[in-house]
Design an enzyme around this catalytic site. Sequence first.
Site, short mmCIF file in Angstrom:
data_model
loop_
_atom_site.label_atom_id
_atom_site.label_comp_id
_atom_site.label_asym_id
_atom_site.label_seq_id
_atom_site.Cartn_x
_atom_site.Cartn_y
_atom_site.Cartn_z
N ASP A 33 -11.39 2.32 3.26
CA ASP A 33 -11.54 1.11 3.31
C ASP A 33 -13.42 0.70 3.39
O ASP A 33 -13.40 -0.61 3.15
CB ASP A 33 -11.57 0.44 4.45
CG ASP A 33 -10.03 -0.17 4.82
OD1 ASP A 33 -9.30 -0.55 3.52
OD2 ASP A 33 -9.28 -0.62 5.63
N GLN B 115 -5.00 -1.78 9.72
CA GLN B 115 -4.65 -2.98 8.66
C GLN B 115 -5.37 -4.30 9.45
O GLN B 115 -4.91 -4.87 11.13
CB GLN B 115 -3.25 -3.34 8.52
CG GLN B 115 -2.97 -4.37 7.40
CD GLN B 115 -3.46 -4.92 6.16
OE1 GLN B 115 -3.22 -3.69 6.23
NE2 GLN B 115 -4.58 -5.92 5.85
N LYS C 4 0.98 -1.12 0.41
CA LYS C 4 -0.10 -0.18 0.02
C LYS C 4 1.23 0.92 0.11
O LYS C 4 0.85 1.96 -0.84
CB LYS C 4 -1.36 0.06 1.39
CG LYS C 4 -2.11 -0.81 1.30
CD LYS C 4 -2.91 -1.37 2.23
CE LYS C 4 -3.77 -2.39 2.30
NZ LYS C 4 -5.20 -2.64 2.66
#
Length: 283
Positions: free
Chosen positions: A119, A96, A52
């Site tokens: 997200d 995460q 990422k």
Amino acid sequence: MATIISGKEVSAKVREEVRKECEQLAEMGITPGLAVIIVGDDPASRVYVNNKKKACEEVGFISEEYALPAETTQEELLALISKLNSKPDIDGILCQLPLPAHLDEKAVINAISPTKDVDAFHPSNVGKIMIGDYDFLPCTPAGVMELIHSAGIEVSGKNCVVIGRSNIVGKPMAMLLLHENGTVTICHSRTKNLKEICASADILVAAVGKPKFVKADMVKEGAVVLDVGINRDKNGKLCGDVDFEEVAPKASFITPVPGGVGPMTIAMLMKNTLKAAKLQNQL
Ligand code: NDP
């Protein structure tokens, strides 16, 4: 033999589009910023976070990494999120997952400002997806849709079957197919006649988390097969939820693992972060 839909190629295109838009924003003095929080030292999470960060650098974003020790408390994590929520140069925040067991994942997701929730896991964003009026789409299902579009596949009126009902993949995936007028069936571990239901699908999405779970007898001749799974086979080799060797000769289109849905997830994260930066700047 099926046409292989290359997530490598499609994701490169998406990232290039993002990079170009990022250049235009730079002319206005805007640089999108993504903050990635990682707690503990899970090796798979570490690989995802590194990828990422690399993608951010390539498209021209600022990326900040917050690597916290496994013993971080809930209060410490929430305090960091609160700080990032009000940090003006940060447009997107992601934590995460999975988190170490002592941390409350739901509370962490809820703490991220919905406007920075790239997200799209916050209940407010999930609700917006449900009613079809959203700013962000969850990256993996959005990546699958992008692959479907890139191959010129029409969803409207098709029988779509999604195996898996997780909040991250299965449920939003079904919703996105429904928004495009697919007739959608969601399957899970209690589904009866799974084989027959899957074999009725024009478009089959596998998000099960079981190596080579989907066999040829579960797939209709000419079906479009999208494989979300990231697993290791008996020999430790990366593989999907679909038995590619068996299924590819029967399908019309298929995504490989690796090089299918995986790279799309990060590309869509870049797209969401760009969108967040634009929203933050009223663009
Ligand atoms: P989850 O474990 O959260 O969900 C798996 C789903 O599969 C559940 O709904 C479960 O049903 C269902 N399932 C399990 N066994 C069966 C079975 N025998 N028959 C039918 N359904 C079954 O996984 P995720 O949704 O998070 O991820 C799915 C896969 O996708 C994983 O391999 C993961 O690594 C991968 N992944 C890939 C990403 C990418 O970027 N490509 C991103 C995210 C995930 P039930 O609800 O009843 O338990």
